[in-house]
Design an enzyme around this catalytic site. Structure first.
Site, PDB file in Angstrom:
ATOM      1  N   ALA A  95       0.820  -1.213   0.000  1.00  0.00           N
ATOM      2  CA  ALA A  95       0.000   0.000   0.000  1.00  0.00           C
ATOM      3  C   ALA A  95       0.854   1.262   0.000  1.00  0.00           C
ATOM      4  CB  ALA A  95      -0.908  -0.009   1.229  1.00  0.00           C
ATOM      5  N   LYS A  96       2.069   1.156   0.487  1.00  0.00           N
ATOM      6  CA  LYS A  96       3.002   2.294   0.550  1.00  0.00           C
ATOM      7  C   LYS A  96       2.341   3.514   1.159  1.00  0.00           C
ATOM      8  CE  LYS A  96       5.910   0.428  -3.152  1.00  0.00           C
ATOM      9  NZ  LYS A  96       5.147  -0.753  -3.612  1.00  0.00           N
TER      10      LYS A  96
END
Lengths: 301, 301
Positions: A95-96
């Site tokens: 997802a960063k």
């Protein structure tokens, strides 16, 4: 999942393979488009076909968000399917994310509690209070971006920094075992690169039992330096396969006593074929990597 | 929306207010929980109540993702409602995304095309090819994180870097108008901070017509230095209100000839009251800020 459990699974399967579920509706086999939820159907068949050779699955959120609410449902079904199939599969929400503490807490709830992923990838730019809310879940993990495999890694991650040594940061604790802080500073000619700074500084907020790092495989030789800073931590290595990068070099320079590596392959496995037998072809590609990994575990562990 | 159009809207409304829709189901008025979609119902009433005093709305994705697919639907309804209400409202997907090019493209599609936001906040850590896919949409914007308002900004953003000067980067073009690159380097004692590096380097990938920057208001005096690097760009300033920060100082140090500022307030407006008349109270808070902004526009524009 604990670090020891992950290591046991690696030994059991003789594999440190992570399969990246970057499921793009425009790239999956045509015949699946008839099914009610083509993305989930694709994922399910890929998971079934590769689960014997992989210890981890990593859906990248972008591919689900691009499908809106429907994509979110495909994602929910995918993670639930994996979790039900086996508690031994380490799941990564790629997802960063990263925001102010208040907001990171919401992301943590979304991915680690509601969706029940084992881990989430987090961007370090906003610093400690943007990362720590993800570490409030027992036996769950932050996988912090350190050195990524894209060309943009050269823009900031590989730039050298020096002033932190002067600003009262405790250089002795996280850094002392790693970088020689004295020589570069005495010469006044070399600092440490931003990604090394991220590794070193984040060690003071975390332990190798709740934090891993993303380290791009296109720079396998740099793993030697990285291991000086984070000897015990697990590293998630993208970029083997479609993005290039040698598995042997990664194992040689990056493996530690508990393996300490999860090597991801996405496109090389999941898009091995777009024919009706795509899952079988994916299985073959996953198996090839597992065979190679088995040899490397014997050689370097 | 173009830069000129945004400036016209600011002049027309005498406001550079952005209302942050950080809509937390546990904080909205109890009586709304009976409605079919409480988050959308809350947003709708807040938007209606504040739209005369704000030029922009900014939902933060974390608050929607924490509600799963249902939250994504609330988000879709919210952005559609704003876009239908008026094309003059500048919409920001506060998502802080950023991934390898291939994947950033998917996020760009999700937010700028499918949901039709005018802009998206993006994290710079992964560099140029993680950011540019968001700039492929005409009259849409990247809002790049530069200096954030949280304490973690001190961990990396405010660290100094120096080696880029030695590595063949064209220091003349983006930096020449800004930082005095000669003096600190000659002294060997001072580089430029990471967030300044982000500002300077991203200028070579973008223009003030497709990129804005997030700059935390808790450091208003730093806006003078920031304006030396990005004189023309719009800055999105969080942290006025609940997070502290003086609006007057932001205007004094940050305003340019086209205003060049969007100042966000989230909690101070949307949670001004949890009583049944919450929207009226939100309107009052938004109006207070608009009155103050009107005076500041007269004074500094």
């Amino acid at each position: 999942m604990t670090r020891q459990e992950l290591f046991e699974n690696i030994k059991k399967k003789k594999s440190f393979l992570c399969v990246g579920l970057d499921t793009d509706i425009t790239k999956i086999p045509q015949h699946l488009l008839k099914s009610e939820d083509p993305i989930f159907e694709f994922n399910k068949q890929i998971i079934d076909a590769t689960k014997d050779f992989a210890v981890s699955f990593k859906p990248n959120m972008a591919f689900y968000e691009t499908q809106g609410a429907k994509g979110w449902i495909s994602l929910e079904k995918t993670i639930n399917y994996i979790n039900k199939l086996s508690p031994d599969l380490f799941t990564i929400a790629d997802a960063k994310r990263g925001d102010i503490g208040n907001t990171s807490k919401m992301y943590a709830k979304a991915f680690l509690e509601n969706l029940n992923f084992d881990s989430i990838t987090v961007a370090p730019y906003m610093g400690e209070d943007s990362v720590t809310p993800f570490m409030e879940y027992k036996n769950k993990w932050v996988i912090l971006l350190a050195l990524t495999s894209n060309s943009g890694a050269h823009d900031f991650q590989l730039n050298e920094m020096y002033s932190t040594f002067e600003k009262g940061i405790d250089v002795n604790s996280p850094l002392e075992k790693g970088i020689d802080v004295n020589s570069p500073l005495e010469k006044g000619a070399r600092g440490i690169e931003l990604y090394q700074q991220v590794l070193a500084k984040s060690k003071s907020w975390s332990t190798p039992d709740n934090m891993m790092y993303v380290v791009g495989a296109t720079k396998a030789e740099m793993l030697t330096d990285i291991r000086k800073i984070v000897p015990e931590s697990f590293l998630l290595v993208p970029g083997v396969g479609a993005q290039g990068g040698s598995l042997e070099a990664v194992a040689k320079f990056g493996m530690n006593k508990q393996c300490g590596l999860l090597v991801n392959s996405s496109r090389g496995i999941i898009y091995a074929s777009t024919a009706e037998n795509f899952a079988e072809k994916a299985r073959e590609e996953a198996m090839k990597l597992q065979v190679e990994m088995s040899i490397l575990l014997d050689k370097f562990l």
